[in-house]
Scaffold this active site. Structure first.
Site, PDB file in Angstrom:
ATOM      1  N   LYS A  54       5.732  -1.250  -0.872  1.00  0.00           N
ATOM      2  CA  LYS A  54       6.957  -0.697  -0.281  1.00  0.00           C
ATOM      3  C   LYS A  54       6.959   0.829  -0.434  1.00  0.00           C
ATOM      4  CE  LYS A  54       9.377  -5.011  -0.980  1.00  0.00           C
ATOM      5  NZ  LYS A  54      10.215  -5.872  -1.794  1.00  0.00           N
ATOM      6  N   GLN A  98      13.898  -5.421  -7.069  1.00  0.00           N
ATOM      7  CA  GLN A  98      12.882  -6.437  -6.764  1.00  0.00           C
ATOM      8  C   GLN A  98      13.230  -7.772  -7.422  1.00  0.00           C
ATOM      9  OE1 GLN A  98      10.382  -6.089  -4.577  1.00  0.00           O
ATOM     10  NE2 GLN A  98       9.614  -8.149  -4.929  1.00  0.00           N
ATOM     11  N   ASP A 121      18.400  -4.177   1.207  1.00  0.00           N
ATOM     12  CA  ASP A 121      17.857  -5.529   1.129  1.00  0.00           C
ATOM     13  C   ASP A 121      18.786  -6.548   1.799  1.00  0.00           C
ATOM     14  OD1 ASP A 121      15.455  -6.399   0.161  1.00  0.00           O
ATOM     15  OD2 ASP A 121      15.994  -6.198  -1.945  1.00  0.00           O
TER      16      ASP A 121
HETATM   17  N1  GUN Z   1      11.150 -10.705  -3.616  1.00  0.00           N
HETATM   18  C1  GUN Z   1      10.561 -11.364  -2.589  1.00  0.00           C
HETATM   19  N2  GUN Z   1      11.018 -10.901  -1.390  1.00  0.00           N
HETATM   20  C2  GUN Z   1      11.910  -9.939  -1.678  1.00  0.00           C
HETATM   21  C3  GUN Z   1      12.706  -9.082  -0.861  1.00  0.00           C
HETATM   22  O1  GUN Z   1      12.700  -9.142   0.370  1.00  0.00           O
HETATM   23  N3  GUN Z   1      13.492  -8.207  -1.537  1.00  0.00           N
HETATM   24  C4  GUN Z   1      13.540  -8.156  -2.898  1.00  0.00           C
HETATM   25  N4  GUN Z   1      14.374  -7.268  -3.450  1.00  0.00           N
HETATM   26  N5  GUN Z   1      12.825  -8.928  -3.667  1.00  0.00           N
HETATM   27  C5  GUN Z   1      11.998  -9.813  -3.068  1.00  0.00           C
END
Ligand code: GUN
Length: 353
Positions: A54, A98, A121
């Site tokens: 990311k 995350q 998110d």
């Molecule tokens: N863990 C797996 N997919 C995601 C996501 O799209 N966002 C976040 N914050 N954690 C994740």
């Protein structure tokens, strides 16, 4: 029949260029650099890899990223304190915590602490609530679900009036993608572990979204001929290597399969343990004694590959469209996050609603 491949890399590259151009314009015309803060609690290797990609995505399009790392024992107050600081920081337009978080933390409270206007998110309960309701609009839509819909749209696959079946009801993918399909007037079925006769239910689908985390579960005979199949799964499965053998950990006595580092190429391999040549001992990777420092160590690896929730080879003979793993939904998730961060920066400057 051989399905047309839905190429997430190609679509992501196109959206990537659009975002990069927008970011440059925002900087040049308004002096604003979009910023994304990532919060990683603990050292889960998959989460570390996701956060890293990311951040890399951010730097590629000119978005500034602020990485925050907390120990796996971080308290609820520490995490919420960090989120509060990020909420107050005007250089941060998006906050990504995350998931999954370590078990001792209250995920719902932490996601609720993220400012609604920085919830790139889309997991804040108010954003999810708006997503679930007719006639309401969330400020942000969760990234992986948004990526699935973007892929369907860019391949001109109609959604309205179609039978859509979603396999899985997770908060991150299954539930929000179902809401998005409903908003686009699909006729929706959500399947889960208690669904009876999964193959027959999936066979009804014109659009099948697989998000269960079970390697290659969806077989060709689960799919209606010509259907569009979107595979959200990313599963690691072990691959045999001719040099594989069983090793026994000198500390725990546990048995594991691996080969010596030099016996296979880089990529798609995971460190399982080490051979201490100095003392002729074997250790699982987390069980190396502290006094082994300075010894001659040879890493022991095992090969793996990534597969989706869909048996690609089988399903490609039946489906009309199919996403590969890797290279399908995966690249879209990051791109959607970058787009949400850009939107947030534009919104903060009053340029968009
Ligand atoms: N863990 C797996 N997919 C995601 C996501 O799209 N966002 C976040 N914050 N954690 C994740």
């Amino acid at each position: 029949m051989t399905a047309q491949l839905i190429d997430g890399e190609v679509v992501a590259a196109a959206v990537h260029s659009e975002i990069k151009a927008e970011v440059e314009k925002l900087k040049a015309e308004h002096g604003i650099t979009p910023g994304l803060a990532t919060v990683l609690v603990g050292e889960d290797p998959a989460s570390q890899a996701y956060v890293q990609s990311k951040q890399k995505g951010c730097s590629e399009v000119g978005i500034e990223s602020f990485g925050h790392y907390l120990s796996k024992d971080a308290s609820q107050e520490e995490v919420e304190g960090l989120v509060a600081e990020l909420n107050a920081n005007p250089a941060v337009h998006g906050i990504l915590v995350q998931l999954p978080l370590p078990k001792h933390l209250d995920e719902e409270r932490i996601l609720r602490a993220v400012g609604l206007d920085k919830d790139v998110d889309g997991f804040h309960p108010i954003n999810i609530g708006r997503l679930a309701m007719k006639g309401r609009k969330p400020l942000f839509v969760p990234c992986t679900p948004a990526g699935c819909i973007e892929l369907l749209d860019r391949y001109n696959i109609p959604i309205e009036g179609k039978e859509a079946v979603v396999l899985g009801r997770s908060n991150i993918v299954g539930l929000p993608v179902s809401m998005l399909l409903l908003h686009r007037n699909a006729t929706l079925t959500i399947c889960h572990s208690r669904t009876q006769d999964l193959p027959a239910t999936c066979r009804r689908a014109d659009i099948l979204i697989a998000a269960v985390g079970r390697p290659e579960m969806v077989r060709g005979d689960w799919v209606k001929p010509g259907a569009a199949v979107i595979d959200v799964g990313i599963n690691r499965v072990w691959v045999d290597h001719p040099a594989d053998r069983e090793w026994i950990c000198s500390a725990s006595g546990e048995c594991f399969i691996a080969h010596r580092k030099e016996e296979s190429d880089k990529g798609g391999r995971r460190k399982m343990g080490v051979y201490c040549a100095t003392h002729d001992k074997i250790y699982l990777k987390d069980e190396v004694p502290a006094d082994a420092e300075g010894c001659e160590m040879i890493d022991l690896y095992r090969k793996y590959k990534l597969v989706g929730d869909v048996d690609f080879e089988d399903v490609k003979e039946v489906a009309g469209y199919l996403t590969p793993v890797p290279g399908g939904v995966g690249p879209m998730t990051i791109i959607m996050l970058l787009r949400n961060t850009l939107t947030s920066a534009e919104r903060a400057a009053g340029l968009v609603e």
